[in-house]
Design a protein around this motif. Sequence first.
Motif, short mmCIF file in Angstrom:
data_model
loop_
_atom_site.label_atom_id
_atom_site.label_comp_id
_atom_site.label_asym_id
_atom_site.label_seq_id
_atom_site.Cartn_x
_atom_site.Cartn_y
_atom_site.Cartn_z
N ASP A 259 1.06 -0.73 0.15
CA ASP A 259 -0.22 -0.04 -0.45
C ASP A 259 0.91 1.01 0.39
O ASP A 259 0.53 2.11 -0.44
CB ASP A 259 -1.26 0.03 1.08
CG ASP A 259 -2.05 -1.02 1.24
OD1 ASP A 259 -2.33 -1.73 -0.04
OD2 ASP A 259 -2.14 -1.56 2.06
N ALA A 260 2.01 1.20 0.57
CA ALA A 260 2.60 2.63 0.86
C ALA A 260 3.58 2.80 -0.40
O ALA A 260 3.65 3.82 -1.31
CB ALA A 260 3.91 1.96 2.09
N LEU A 261 3.80 1.65 -0.95
CA LEU A 261 4.41 1.38 -2.16
C LEU A 261 3.58 2.07 -3.70
O LEU A 261 4.21 2.63 -4.70
CB LEU A 261 4.88 0.03 -3.03
CG LEU A 261 5.97 -0.42 -4.14
CD1 LEU A 261 7.06 1.21 -4.09
CD2 LEU A 261 5.71 -1.68 -4.36
N ALA A 262 2.68 1.85 -3.34
CA ALA A 262 1.60 1.70 -4.47
C ALA A 262 0.93 3.61 -4.37
O ALA A 262 0.97 4.42 -4.93
CB ALA A 262 0.11 2.01 -4.46
N ILE A 265 4.24 5.63 -5.65
CA ILE A 265 3.73 5.20 -6.86
C ILE A 265 2.68 6.83 -7.53
O ILE A 265 2.70 7.25 -8.48
CB ILE A 265 3.09 4.12 -7.91
CG1 ILE A 265 4.57 3.51 -7.67
CG2 ILE A 265 3.25 4.56 -9.23
CD1 ILE A 265 4.18 1.75 -8.26
N GLU A 266 1.91 6.75 -6.87
CA GLU A 266 0.53 7.04 -7.15
C GLU A 266 1.01 9.05 -7.29
O GLU A 266 0.52 9.65 -7.32
CB GLU A 266 -0.63 7.40 -5.99
CG GLU A 266 -1.31 8.14 -6.43
CD GLU A 266 -2.63 7.55 -7.72
OE1 GLU A 266 -3.10 9.10 -8.14
OE2 GLU A 266 -2.29 7.15 -8.16
N ALA A 271 8.33 7.92 -9.30
CA ALA A 271 9.59 8.61 -10.84
C ALA A 271 10.89 9.71 -10.75
O ALA A 271 11.28 8.70 -10.91
CB ALA A 271 7.70 8.80 -10.40
N GLU A 272 10.56 9.98 -9.34
CA GLU A 272 11.36 11.66 -9.19
C GLU A 272 12.29 9.82 -8.45
O GLU A 272 13.58 10.30 -8.74
CB GLU A 272 11.11 12.54 -7.66
CG GLU A 272 12.35 12.70 -7.29
CD GLU A 272 11.30 13.17 -5.66
OE1 GLU A 272 12.51 13.89 -5.47
OE2 GLU A 272 10.76 14.19 -5.97
N ILE A 273 13.13 9.21 -8.25
CA ILE A 273 14.01 7.90 -7.56
C ILE A 273 14.13 7.76 -9.14
O ILE A 273 15.52 8.28 -8.74
CB ILE A 273 13.56 7.30 -6.43
CG1 ILE A 273 13.23 8.44 -5.09
CG2 ILE A 273 15.01 6.53 -6.30
CD1 ILE A 273 12.58 6.77 -3.83
N SER A 274 13.58 7.15 -9.90
CA SER A 274 14.21 6.51 -10.82
C SER A 274 14.77 7.79 -11.83
O SER A 274 15.55 6.82 -12.67
CB SER A 274 12.41 5.80 -11.30
OG SER A 274 13.21 5.43 -12.81
N ASP A 281 12.19 6.84 -15.94
CA ASP A 281 10.76 6.26 -14.42
C ASP A 281 10.76 4.72 -15.42
O ASP A 281 10.15 4.71 -16.23
CB ASP A 281 10.06 7.22 -14.60
CG ASP A 281 8.54 6.36 -13.88
OD1 ASP A 281 9.35 5.30 -12.65
OD2 ASP A 281 7.38 6.95 -13.44
N ILE A 282 11.42 3.84 -14.86
CA ILE A 282 10.96 2.51 -15.44
C ILE A 282 10.37 1.11 -13.35
O ILE A 282 10.23 0.06 -13.77
CB ILE A 282 12.64 2.12 -15.39
CG1 ILE A 282 13.17 2.05 -14.35
CG2 ILE A 282 13.48 2.28 -16.39
CD1 ILE A 282 14.81 0.67 -14.17
N VAL A 283 10.05 2.15 -13.35
CA VAL A 283 8.68 1.63 -11.96
C VAL A 283 7.97 1.15 -12.73
O VAL A 283 7.12 1.76 -13.49
CB VAL A 283 8.60 2.65 -10.82
CG1 VAL A 283 7.68 2.10 -9.71
CG2 VAL A 283 10.00 3.13 -10.74
N LEU A 284 7.68 -0.35 -11.96
CA LEU A 284 6.59 -0.68 -12.56
C LEU A 284 5.23 -0.36 -11.90
O LEU A 284 5.48 -0.51 -10.71
CB LEU A 284 6.26 -2.35 -12.32
CG LEU A 284 7.86 -3.16 -13.33
CD1 LEU A 284 7.27 -4.62 -12.83
CD2 LEU A 284 7.53 -3.23 -15.03
N ARG A 285 3.67 0.14 -12.49
CA ARG A 285 2.46 0.05 -12.05
C ARG A 285 1.87 -1.13 -12.69
O ARG A 285 1.57 -2.04 -13.23
CB ARG A 285 2.12 0.94 -12.68
CG ARG A 285 3.23 2.74 -12.71
CD ARG A 285 3.31 4.03 -13.26
NE ARG A 285 3.68 4.99 -13.07
CZ ARG A 285 5.04 4.71 -12.97
NH1 ARG A 285 5.70 4.19 -13.23
NH2 ARG A 285 5.10 6.13 -12.15
#
Length: 285
Positions: A259-262, A265-266, A271-274, A281-285
């Motif tokens: 939940d915290a990870l979501a 992402i939201e 995106a900033e970290i990636s 931004d290569i983080v999966l959604r």
Amino acid sequence: MKKILSVAIAMLLALSLVACGGDSSSAADSASNAAGSGSSSASGSYATSLEDIKAKGQLVIGLDDTFAPMGFRDADGNLVGFDIDLATAVCAELGVEPVFQPIKWSAKEMELSTGKVDCLWNGLSSTPERQETLSMSDAYLNNKIIVMTNKGVEIAAKEDLANYNIGVQAESSALEVVQADDVYESIKDKITEYDTYDQVVMDMQAGRLDAMIVDEVLGQYKNTQLGDIFEVAPFDFGDDLYAIGFRKSDTELTGAVNDALAACIENGKTAEISEKWFGEDIVLR
């Protein structure tokens, strides 16, 4: 006289048994207290609830501090990396502090099962085997297992690896993926396992290895830092999803981290970290 002695001996034996019983109880209490806020089963496998984590105000994260760019030491010895920043952001959502605990990566499951860390978070692959033994978070990053070679070494296919000296980190995702591949039996005698990928890279530079099998994110990062001294082979061992590993019983904690990870992402934090570590931004959604 003999009767008196017999009574005395019986009384002494009774007192002795009571004393022994008291010691056993104290030892059990001490062992229980030593377990901390987590509980353990007879097998020694600890369980940690979300309530435990919030009560102590910390999430203890086990990692390999040589795994760039996920979690590693910079020139000043500071712990940095994509997973370090991501874990910090997720812990902020949970309202706890991240405590990063470097561990020997080849012993990571033992460190987790004995309660020394609350989770494994450092480019950990979500393999079918791990999903059977651990409670895995949602995947957050897609990686590949690639082969990198020294300049001038051309390896066209997996089968050709049998002709070259190959390095890989022991108990790494890369090694697990290769061991599950049909080609492993024909190349296993050419593979040398190392404690860290830093050691693999050093032996590549020294010419003792022709190639290394490695996570793409680590291999490409190291190569960029070294001035593109390695080549990437034209084949790979497939995709490799990164996730966070918890004890099998810690499903509530896994769900809270998901939940915290979501949320991160939201709100755009991932995106900033990636962008900081990968340029996109290569983080999966």
